[in-house]
Design an enzyme around this catalytic site. Structure first.
Site: not given
Length: 611
Positions: A19, A187, A224, A352, A547
């Site tokens: 860019d 996880w 978690n 989520d 991510e």
């Protein structure tokens, strides 16, 4: 660095990307040993910026940068930096040496470095109590023996890090996802371990399993993540796979370690999954079910504004007034309580958020959790039949045989076919135990049975056909189909685990699932598409490895409710993102050399895999 940025960082974001760099400035002159090198490529110019940033980090006044470093093939460069830099940058310890890095972030809410330690961890209590005498900002809280939802809610205003294993006076290390995710996740850690084993980081992979086992032993579950507000919440179960893969990779086999880890995994299976709310007697299958009370405290302000406004209107108060009174208990609402049970549960599922789980997660015998628990049962069968032929004694004194776990797995397989398999749709779908109806939401999780190995060849053939038709996109596998999104989205909010986004764990599990059943060509295509997306974005955007991706448009520019972690950095990304790094290493390990050359040339997937 200043000259380079002044000439090529035209948008001022401290990066050189596609860019930037107007057409009349598409090269940089580099003098070395009297020669002049013309860099006519944004990728090469950004690589030079990255090498200068690395040198700047180490405070070197002078540095020799080879042309080979600047013109390093993209796949080689990404993989090398993952192996030699990213894993180290993502490694943490909860001890004197590592506490500042993990307990000083904005999730703590105050100036305290608060560490919660299990009541039965004498080693951890002694370590942190002694450390407290030398660190005035350190607050050490010993958790009660019985951790209730009420207790967890009572400490929401005093958030802290949950201690992990202390061994030989040091914290046992672990890898974090990256960015704002600065703790050990359930996880994520399994997928990170796959990358660590490929990169021969055996001690670190073993340490991850040791911390998993510590959590089961002292917190009652794999968390978690190890933050105080996650004490009632687990994540998708992968412990048996982690144990099996780490043990297989160990250069020197430690059977005592295997026995101890296996016993804890069986204990987790029995106590976390086969007792309480996560087991549904009416079907004999499992669900995610996160305990807890009220609004999940880790969410950003305003995340539940729409749902809270709906209830505020019913009570004729403002949304802020309603939230305050609901939190204090002045206003009670059973339906809103249930909404937050579902919300915490979808977070426990790791997905989520997704329209598949919205306001229904705790009612579902989902395909993913049952496939993962089938894999547990098959792993236990394998490990006992291979290494403990005379039987294996669990923590509860029960002696387990391989046949016991074989029967468990066969029973689950039959129940999954009864409740989750849809003959008309020719696939596995989540089953709602409340309505006693099977859903039709097309999600990447519907294909986890391929990874777990529970399909027949005929079922696998049907699943593969659907997978390649419904979820294959230019840049990999989408989290859900567009048709399901169109059918179930009740507003314009883009849920990050749905179409058009793709995630590393889905790719990795489904590659392995395809290979399990001999679909090597399909696996190769999906691997290439995903690695091409990562490589193309890293080449165009100064090494960015985030991510997740919008795999339909093959870009890291994702417009979901949480944005995209890993895209915010200056000069150079120093850690990528945990499971994304792992997916790249895993994909490269499965891809033939001829395709890696095509990857370096950024040949588009549609040209490589012509119809």
């Amino acid at each position: 660095m200043a000259d380079l940025l002044a000439g090529y960082d035209t948008d001022g974001d401290k990066r050189i990307t596609k860019d930037d760099a107007p057409a009349n400035k598409d090269y940089f002159l580099l003098s070395t040993k009297g020669d002049t090198v013309i860099l006519r490529n944004t990728y090469y110019i950004s690589n030079l910026l990255q090498e200068l940033a690395i040198a700047n980090d180490s405070a070197q006044e002078n540095l020799l940068i080879s042309l080979r470093q600047i013109q390093e093939p993209p796949a080689e460069r990404i993989s090398r930096r993952i192996k030699t830099q990213f894993w180290d940058d993502l490694t943490r310890t909860i001890d004197e040496a590592g506490l500042d890095r993990i307990a000083g972030d904005d999730k703590m809410h105050d100036t305290q470095q608060r560490v919660y330690v299990p009541f039965d961890d004498a080693v951890g209590i002694a370590y942190f109590k002694e450390l407290q005498t030398r660190k005035p900002k350190l607050e050490v809280v010993v958790l009660p023996e019985n951790i209730t939802a009420e207790y967890v809610r009572s400490i929401n205003e005093k958030p802290g890090i949950l201690s992990l294993k202390i061994e030989d006076g040091k914290g046992v290390p672990f890898v974090v996802p990256g960015g704002r995710f600065n703790e050990m996740y359930g996880w994520d850690s399994y997928f990170e371990n796959i990358g660590l084993l490929i990169d021969h980081r055996y001690d670190l992979a073993k340490a991850m399993v040791d911390n998993f086992c510590y959590q089961v032993k002292h917190y009652g579950k794999i968390l978690n993540a190890n933050r105080s507000y996650y004490l009632t919440r687990t994540q998708p179960p992968f412990l048996s796979s982690a144990i099996r893969e780490v043990y297989h990779a160990m250069p020197a086999k430690d059977k005592e370690w295997l026995a101890e880890s296996l016993a804890i995994a069986i204990h987790e299976y029995n106590t976390v999954w086969m007792q309480g709310n996560r087991y549904t007697p009416q079907t004999g299958l499992n669900r995610y079910y996160a305990d807890g009370l009220g609004i999940p405290p880790e969410t950003e302000p305003g995340h539940f504004k729409e749902i809270l406004q709906e209830y505020a209107d019913k009570h004729h108060v403002t949304e802020i007034e309603f939230e305050t009174k609901y939190k204090s208990g002045e206003i009670k609402s059973a339906s809103l309580d249930r909404y937050f049970v579902h919300d915490r549960t979808l977070r426990e599922s790791g997905h989520d958020t997704s329209w598949r789980l919205d306001n229904v997660a705790a009612d579902l015998n989902s395909v993913d959790v049952n496939a993962l628990l089938y894999k547990y049962e098959k792993d236990f069968e394998f490990l006992i039949s291979t290494y403990f032929k005379d039987g294996f004694k669990g923590l509860d004194g029960t002696t387990y045989t391989a046949n016991f776990w074989h029967e468990k797995a066969e029973t689950r397989k039959l129940l999954m076919r009864k409740y989750l398999w849809d003959d008309k749709l020719q696939g596995f779908f989540d089953y709602n135990v409340k309505t006693q109806q099977r859903g039709d939401f097309m999600s990447a999780t519907n294909f986890f049975p391929l990874w777990a190995g529970l399909c027949t060849k005929d079922e696998a053939a049907k699943l593969v056909t659907i997978l390649m038709h419904e979820l294959k996109a230019e840049g990999g596998i989408t989290g859900s189909s567009k048709a399901s999104l169109d059918k179930y989205a009740i507003n314009g909010v883009q849920r990050q685990w749905d179409y058009p986004n793709g995630w590393a764990p889905h790719q990795m599990l489904l590659w392995k699932g395809l290979i399990n059943y001999g679909y090597d060509n399909e696996a190769r295509e999906l691997i290439y598409r995903w690695l091409w997306t990562i490589t193309k974005n890293a080449v165009d955007y100064n090494g960015t490895i985030p991510e997740k991706y919008d795999v339909v448009n093959a870009t890291h520019k994702v417009y979901a409710e949480y944005g995209n972690v890993g895209t915010d950095f200056a000069y150079i990304t120093r850690s990528g993102f945990g499971w994304m790094n792992a997916s790249y290493q895993y994909g490269l390990s499965l891809l033939p050399e001829e395709y890696i050359k095509k990857l370096d040339a950024l040949e588009s997937p549609d040209s490589v895999f012509e119809k």
